[in-house]
Design a protein around this motif. Sequence first.
Motif, mmCIF file in Angstrom:
data_model
loop_
_atom_site.group_PDB
_atom_site.id
_atom_site.type_symbol
_atom_site.label_atom_id
_atom_site.label_comp_id
_atom_site.label_asym_id
_atom_site.label_seq_id
_atom_site.Cartn_x
_atom_site.Cartn_y
_atom_site.Cartn_z
ATOM 1 N N UNK A 55 65.235 10.749 52.142
ATOM 2 C CA UNK A 55 65.005 11.963 52.896
ATOM 3 C C UNK A 55 64.086 11.742 54.074
ATOM 4 N N UNK A 56 63.579 12.848 54.597
ATOM 5 C CA UNK A 56 62.705 12.805 55.773
ATOM 6 C C UNK A 56 61.804 14.024 55.774
ATOM 7 N N UNK B 243 57.705 11.168 58.091
ATOM 8 C CA UNK B 243 57.619 10.237 56.974
ATOM 9 C C UNK B 243 59.011 10.108 56.372
ATOM 10 N N UNK B 244 59.513 8.872 56.354
ATOM 11 C CA UNK B 244 60.857 8.610 55.864
ATOM 12 C C UNK B 244 60.801 7.814 54.560
ATOM 13 N N UNK B 245 61.937 7.434 54.051
ATOM 14 C CA UNK B 245 62.023 6.729 52.774
ATOM 15 C C UNK B 245 61.217 5.430 52.797
ATOM 16 N N UNK B 246 60.611 5.150 51.644
ATOM 17 C CA UNK B 246 59.865 3.906 51.487
ATOM 18 C C UNK B 246 58.411 4.004 51.880
ATOM 19 N N UNK B 247 57.903 5.224 52.060
ATOM 20 C CA UNK B 247 56.515 5.417 52.493
ATOM 21 C C UNK B 247 55.817 6.428 51.575
ATOM 22 N N UNK B 248 54.488 6.286 51.475
ATOM 23 C CA UNK B 248 53.697 7.300 50.799
ATOM 24 C C UNK B 248 53.524 8.502 51.716
ATOM 25 N N UNK B 249 53.263 9.649 51.119
ATOM 26 C CA UNK B 249 53.215 10.918 51.840
ATOM 27 C C UNK B 249 52.082 11.765 51.297
ATOM 28 N N UNK B 250 51.246 12.290 52.181
ATOM 29 C CA UNK B 250 50.228 13.255 51.796
ATOM 30 C C UNK B 250 49.625 13.877 53.047
ATOM 31 N N UNK C 249 53.800 20.004 55.823
ATOM 32 C CA UNK C 249 54.730 18.878 55.679
ATOM 33 C C UNK C 249 56.035 19.445 55.121
ATOM 34 N N UNK C 250 57.079 19.388 55.947
ATOM 35 C CA UNK C 250 58.358 20.028 55.617
ATOM 36 C C UNK C 250 59.472 18.986 55.494
ATOM 37 N N UNK C 251 60.340 19.173 54.512
ATOM 38 C CA UNK C 251 61.522 18.316 54.376
ATOM 39 C C UNK C 251 62.549 18.717 55.418
ATOM 40 N N UNK C 252 63.063 17.748 56.165
ATOM 41 C CA UNK C 252 64.081 18.029 57.178
ATOM 42 C C UNK C 252 65.495 17.874 56.627
ATOM 43 N N UNK C 253 65.634 17.134 55.551
ATOM 44 C CA UNK C 253 66.890 17.023 54.808
ATOM 45 C C UNK C 253 66.519 17.074 53.330
#
Length: 196
Positions: A56-57, A75-82, A97-101
Amino acid sequence: MNHEEQIRQFLQQVCPFSTGELDEFMAVRQEVTVAAGDYFIHAGEVCRKIGFVHQGAFCFLLPTADGQQHIKDFSLAGKFLTAYTSLITRQPAQLAIRAEVDSLLSIWPYALYNRLTAENLHWSQFSRSMADYLFLRKEQRELSLLLETAGQRYERLLRDAPHIQQLVPQYLIAAYLGIQPETLSRIRRRRSDEGS
């Protein structure tokens, strides 16, 4: 590679964690889905979790008083998010922080991560590495906005995130680059004409 292996591989590239150290972290992992348009965190909310994006993204949005929004990062796949500032200050986040897909991620409570970094040398090293990464990324973005043309910023984004155009709407990419969508269209058209 399954999701747990994906996380373990990422972590071990940063620090030489033992199997036991990673097992403790994985034991409380929860997988969640965030639908396109839904939020990992809202502006004004205190962030109390960290995530790892499997697919996702996500877009980091800064809402403004006039109803516009600045795009701080993706922030795309394979990364930490916060929401890092909110996480460490325990103050309400200024950004959302919103999901685009439709997106899939693993999440952990910050209380666990905080305890691990306080008690364990490898987790402390990992935390410092992530803070260093975020600082360098922030400085790189600032320098890019000051020194590079819009076309150069676009090329840099495509090098860093080759699939972003399939995941994020063009108007958000334009906002991230600090340009109008029409300018981005011209850059993309010129790039296509040049056969890039």
